[in-house]
Design a protein around this motif. Structure first.
Motif, PDB file in Angstrom:
ATOM      1  N   SER A 151       3.609   1.407  -5.656  1.00  0.00           N
ATOM      2  CA  SER A 151       4.377   0.474  -6.485  1.00  0.00           C
ATOM      3  C   SER A 151       4.316   0.864  -7.967  1.00  0.00           C
ATOM      4  O   SER A 151       3.248   1.152  -8.501  1.00  0.00           O
ATOM      5  CB  SER A 151       3.835  -0.949  -6.315  1.00  0.00           C
ATOM      6  OG  SER A 151       3.909  -1.350  -4.966  1.00  0.00           O
ATOM      7  N   HIS A 208       1.415  -7.819   3.574  1.00  0.00           N
ATOM      8  CA  HIS A 208       0.555  -6.731   3.114  1.00  0.00           C
ATOM      9  C   HIS A 208      -0.779  -6.801   3.866  1.00  0.00           C
ATOM     10  O   HIS A 208      -1.218  -7.892   4.249  1.00  0.00           O
ATOM     11  CB  HIS A 208       0.320  -6.872   1.605  1.00  0.00           C
ATOM     12  CG  HIS A 208      -0.416  -5.714   1.008  1.00  0.00           C
ATOM     13  ND1 HIS A 208      -1.797  -5.625   1.019  1.00  0.00           N
ATOM     14  CD2 HIS A 208       0.025  -4.596   0.376  1.00  0.00           C
ATOM     15  CE1 HIS A 208      -2.165  -4.504   0.424  1.00  0.00           C
ATOM     16  NE2 HIS A 208      -1.086  -3.858   0.023  1.00  0.00           N
ATOM     17  N   ASN A 242       4.795   4.259  -0.639  1.00  0.00           N
ATOM     18  CA  ASN A 242       4.570   2.860  -1.041  1.00  0.00           C
ATOM     19  C   ASN A 242       3.684   2.728  -2.287  1.00  0.00           C
ATOM     20  O   ASN A 242       2.803   1.863  -2.336  1.00  0.00           O
ATOM     21  CB  ASN A 242       3.949   2.066   0.113  1.00  0.00           C
ATOM     22  CG  ASN A 242       4.735   2.205   1.397  1.00  0.00           C
ATOM     23  OD1 ASN A 242       5.956   2.317   1.380  1.00  0.00           O
ATOM     24  ND2 ASN A 242       4.040   2.226   2.524  1.00  0.00           N
ATOM     25  N   THR A 255       7.675   7.076  -2.901  1.00  0.00           N
ATOM     26  CA  THR A 255       6.695   8.052  -2.418  1.00  0.00           C
ATOM     27  C   THR A 255       6.386   9.069  -3.508  1.00  0.00           C
ATOM     28  O   THR A 255       7.291   9.602  -4.150  1.00  0.00           O
ATOM     29  CB  THR A 255       7.243   8.773  -1.173  1.00  0.00           C
ATOM     30  OG1 THR A 255       7.450   7.815  -0.126  1.00  0.00           O
ATOM     31  CG2 THR A 255       6.271   9.838  -0.684  1.00  0.00           C
ATOM     32  N   TRP A 292      11.922   3.739  -1.246  1.00  0.00           N
ATOM     33  CA  TRP A 292      11.685   2.304  -1.107  1.00  0.00           C
ATOM     34  C   TRP A 292      13.012   1.567  -0.981  1.00  0.00           C
ATOM     35  O   TRP A 292      13.675   1.287  -1.972  1.00  0.00           O
ATOM     36  CB  TRP A 292      10.887   1.795  -2.306  1.00  0.00           C
ATOM     37  CG  TRP A 292      10.476   0.350  -2.232  1.00  0.00           C
ATOM     38  CD1 TRP A 292      10.970  -0.679  -2.960  1.00  0.00           C
ATOM     39  CD2 TRP A 292       9.477  -0.223  -1.372  1.00  0.00           C
ATOM     40  NE1 TRP A 292      10.347  -1.867  -2.631  1.00  0.00           N
ATOM     41  CE2 TRP A 292       9.419  -1.607  -1.649  1.00  0.00           C
ATOM     42  CE3 TRP A 292       8.629   0.304  -0.395  1.00  0.00           C
ATOM     43  CZ2 TRP A 292       8.547  -2.470  -0.992  1.00  0.00           C
ATOM     44  CZ3 TRP A 292       7.766  -0.561   0.247  1.00  0.00           C
ATOM     45  CH2 TRP A 292       7.725  -1.921  -0.047  1.00  0.00           C
ATOM     46  N   SER A 344       8.323   0.856  -4.961  1.00  0.00           N
ATOM     47  CA  SER A 344       7.183   1.439  -4.240  1.00  0.00           C
ATOM     48  C   SER A 344       7.605   2.704  -3.502  1.00  0.00           C
ATOM     49  O   SER A 344       7.568   2.776  -2.264  1.00  0.00           O
ATOM     50  CB  SER A 344       6.607   0.402  -3.273  1.00  0.00           C
ATOM     51  OG  SER A 344       6.223  -0.767  -3.958  1.00  0.00           O
ATOM     52  N   SER A 398      -2.748   4.529  -4.802  1.00  0.00           N
ATOM     53  CA  SER A 398      -2.768   4.300  -3.356  1.00  0.00           C
ATOM     54  C   SER A 398      -4.153   4.632  -2.825  1.00  0.00           C
ATOM     55  O   SER A 398      -4.729   5.672  -3.168  1.00  0.00           O
ATOM     56  CB  SER A 398      -1.719   5.171  -2.650  1.00  0.00           C
ATOM     57  OG  SER A 398      -1.863   5.076  -1.242  1.00  0.00           O
TER      58      SER A 398
END
Length: 346
Positions: free
Chosen positions: A128, A328, A126, A174, A162, A172, A104
């Motif tokens: 992934s 996105h 988020n 945390t 997610w 995705s 991230s």
């Protein structure tokens, strides 16, 4: 490179499983590994391909045609390995060229320097593929400086947050760090992203979205080849309807235009030293390709009718994945238009 037919068949067969579990299917990840997908941006000196932008775009699109979520995770690996190579060079983290990386760029944590490294606390939503990745690269603030850390994913805690309408299988979730000690050599100051790298990163969003639109087109093409007919009409098959033929042509045109746009930008990124002045233009172009994919899938759902929204129909999954993936930040249409307009106005 990748055996598309084999990997695609595996991803397609396990796409529903990925959605059900909110993470990529193990069988699909193994297919990516065996096909060399996870080594696309492993540096050459560490046994990878260090593939160019066009190659990455084509590969992710081909995979997205079968399972956009799994393709998205492969794209996250591309971005994370590129960032790791730029920030840290080589190291033990590239010992397995086919290892899955995640990451991230949002500075969700803070680090405090101590005698034996940096103690990190934070939350990164988020991310992934985080439940399956071996390494993770994350942005954080250290002594007020925007930085990156590279750590084994096992050092962090996964919170399963997610729960989305589309791209469900990306997993995705945390990642959480609670006073995690990170060796000093695994912390590096962030450098400005080159525009060429930013175009590569954008392909990791557009490729899966375009692949999803192509997958939807496959489903609609099969419908035209069948004995299905427009409901409550005297037509005996879809192809007899001039309106249906027009909608099919328009949807196909939009998908092809999105692909041509994507590949043109990828080639420009591979053959030109892009400047910061190029970014607003290219961002606007790629955002337009994402909107083309959305518009095309909407036309396909018109063709299919309400049955296309049945949970057993693959068309509705592609529709949801395109709807989420195309929003996105890499493909954000209103910000792309805003930034391009600002650049034009000087």
């Amino acid at each position: 490179m990748i055996e598309h037919s084999n990997a695609g068949a595996v991803l397609r067969a396990h796409a529903a499983k990925a959605e059900e579990n909110d993470r990529p299917a193990g069988e699909a990840l193994e297919a990516l590994r065996e096909g060399g997908v996870l080594a696309l941006r492993t540096p050459l000196e560490h046994g990878g391909a260090w593939a160019d932008t066009e190659t990455v775009a084509r590969e992710l699109t081909a995979l997205g045609r079968a399972c956009p979520s799994t393709s998205w995770v492969a794209g996250t690996c591309v971005t994370a390995k590129t960032l790791a190579a730029r920030a840290f060079g080589g190291g033990e983290f590239f010992a397995d060229p086919d290892a899955l990386f995640c990451g991230s760029g949002v500075p969700g944590g803070r680090g405090e320097r101590v005698a034996d490294g940096v103690r990190v606390t934070g939350r990164w939503p988020n991310v992934s593929g985080c439940e399956d990745a071996v390494w993770v690269i994350l942005a954080l603030m250290v002594d007020g400086a925007f930085s990156f850390m590279l750590v084994p994913t096992a050092d962090l805690v996964v919170e399963r947050t997610w729960h989305m309408a589309g791209m469900r299988g990306t997993g995705s979730h945390t990642l959480v760090a609670a006073d995690v000690l990170v060796p000093a050599e695994r912390i590096a100051p962030a450098k400005p992203f080159a525009v060429n790298d930013r175009m590569l990163f954008a392909m990791t969003a557009l490729g899966p979205v375009l692949g999803a639109a192509q997958g939807a087109l496959d489903a609609v093409g099969a419908m035209f080849a069948s004995d299905r007919k427009p409901f409550m009409t005297s037509y005996t098959r879809m192809g007899e309807s001039p309106g249906a033929r027009h909608w099919l042509a328009e949807a196909t045109y939009l998908v092809h235009r999105a692909e041509a746009t994507m590949l043109a930008v990828a080639r420009e990124a591979d053959t030109s030293d892009l400047s910061t002045e190029d970014y607003p233009r290219l961002h606007r172009v790629l955002a337009g390709a994402g909107r083309d994919c959305r518009a095309a899938v909407e036309l396909m759902l018109d063709l299919h009718g309400s049955g296309g929204f049945h949970t057993s129909n693959v068309l509705q999954r592609f529709w949801r994945d395109v709807a989420v993936g195309s929003r996105h930040p890499h493909l954000n249409p209103y910000l792309a238009a805003e930034n391009f307009g600002t650049a034009l106005a000087g």
